[in-house]
Design an enzyme around this catalytic site. Sequence first.
Site, short mmCIF file in Angstrom:
data_model
loop_
_atom_site.label_atom_id
_atom_site.label_comp_id
_atom_site.label_asym_id
_atom_site.label_seq_id
_atom_site.Cartn_x
_atom_site.Cartn_y
_atom_site.Cartn_z
N LYS A 59 0.86 -1.19 0.00
CA LYS A 59 0.00 0.00 0.00
C LYS A 59 0.89 1.23 0.00
O LYS A 59 1.76 1.37 0.86
CB LYS A 59 -0.92 0.00 1.24
N THR B 71 -3.24 -5.45 0.56
CA THR B 71 -2.73 -4.08 0.77
C THR B 71 -3.64 -3.35 1.75
O THR B 71 -3.20 -2.47 2.48
CB THR B 71 -2.63 -3.31 -0.55
N ASP B 72 -4.91 -3.75 1.80
CA ASP B 72 -5.83 -3.14 2.76
C ASP B 72 -5.40 -3.47 4.19
O ASP B 72 -5.41 -2.59 5.07
CB ASP B 72 -7.25 -3.64 2.49
N PHE C 133 33.32 29.80 -9.22
CA PHE C 133 33.30 28.73 -10.22
C PHE C 133 34.12 29.18 -11.42
O PHE C 133 33.73 30.08 -12.15
CB PHE C 133 31.86 28.38 -10.64
N ARG D 181 29.83 34.32 -6.36
CA ARG D 181 28.47 34.12 -6.86
C ARG D 181 27.58 33.68 -5.72
O ARG D 181 28.05 33.28 -4.65
CB ARG D 181 28.44 33.07 -7.98
N GLN E 216 29.96 20.63 -6.67
CA GLN E 216 30.45 19.27 -6.47
C GLN E 216 31.32 19.19 -5.22
O GLN E 216 31.24 18.23 -4.43
CB GLN E 216 31.26 18.81 -7.69
N ASN F 194 21.57 22.91 -8.71
CA ASN F 194 22.23 24.21 -8.62
C ASN F 194 21.20 25.27 -9.01
O ASN F 194 20.87 25.44 -10.18
CB ASN F 194 23.43 24.24 -9.58
N HIS G 82 20.32 28.42 -9.96
CA HIS G 82 21.10 29.54 -10.48
C HIS G 82 20.48 30.89 -10.15
O HIS G 82 19.27 31.08 -10.27
CB HIS G 82 21.23 29.42 -12.01
O1 URC Z 1 29.18 24.41 -9.18
C1 URC Z 1 28.99 24.26 -10.41
N1 URC Z 1 29.23 23.06 -10.98
C2 URC Z 1 29.04 22.83 -12.32
O2 URC Z 1 29.30 21.71 -12.83
C3 URC Z 1 28.56 23.91 -13.10
N2 URC Z 1 28.25 24.03 -14.41
C4 URC Z 1 27.79 25.29 -14.59
O3 URC Z 1 27.39 25.77 -15.67
N3 URC Z 1 27.84 25.99 -13.41
C5 URC Z 1 28.31 25.15 -12.47
N4 URC Z 1 28.52 25.30 -11.13
#
Ligand code: URC
Length: 296
Positions: free
Chosen positions: A12, A57-58, A157, A174, A217, A243, A245
């Site tokens: 369930k 499942t009930d 970055f 950023r 990452q 991410n 943006h």
């Molecule tokens: O921290 C980031 N990792 C990425 O792999 C990536 N690729 C991207 O366009 N911006 C970012 N920023």
Amino acid sequence: MAIVLGPNQYGKAEVRVVAVDRSTPQHSLVDLNVSSALRGDFSAAHLTGDNAHVLTTDAQKNTVFAFARDGIASPEAFGIRLATHFAGSYPWISGARVAVESYGWDRITVGGQPHDHAFRRAGAEVRTAVVTADDSRLHVVAGLTDLVVLKTTGSEFWGFPRDAYTTLAETRDRILATAVTARWRYLGTDLDWHGVFDTVRTTMLEAFASTHSLALQQTLHAMGAAVLETVPEVAEVRLSMPNKHHFLQDLSAFGLDNPDVVYHADDRPYGLIEGTVLRDDVPPAEVAWQGTPGFV
Ligand SMILES: O=c1[nH]c(=O)c2[nH]c(=O)[nH]c2[nH]1
């Protein structure tokens, strides 16, 4: 050619159970979404419609409500109770998976005082626990979904290769924002579930905040590694982090400058950064992860 029945499970999904503790004038509540799935010998039901092995499942749904009557100590403990019960209920049932989502509720404050019995939903974040009972072993994978975090600096970055389609400018400063979805596998099955959950969550938040990020990452790895360093009961951490943006908005059409003040928070597309951080001296347990979507 013969046609054979392959792997199967049934249960369930999404039993919504709310349990209220009224033992003191200040009530508390637990709000769960519980899914169960059983594995075993259910071939007769599939091949001939013979349901002699089918724990309905009930009944699985009813078990969730009946067990909630005694109190839901934590998502993990509730999942362990249910998975152990289902896995042991009939000889032909070889395993059970119970997935629990827990929705948080905060007290409404009235005149600065927390109200006894009025609550508001605590936001998008969801706590999760998946308990797998398999061959009389128990696996507990805890986690959270949609822990939204942002830092306004301390993120760079740059240094990426520039092929014919690379237009992204390098940046030394950023906004970094993401909605953390994390799952972690415990080595034990008898832990202080609330305490260890809070420690893992706090550790991830502190690592996000204090890591000077050169890539999302790197932040992901730092968060997972911090959990493993801080909490010995955790064997591995899987993270999925979009991410989110934030682009500096061009205000020049209005004769305005924009010295890192006004951003456009874009919702899509988003980079999706996913990874696992694990101890190398602990045996893997893939069965604990089956059915966990969206993780590498
Ligand atoms: O921290 C980031 N990792 C990425 O792999 C990536 N690729 C991207 O366009 N911006 C970012 N920023």
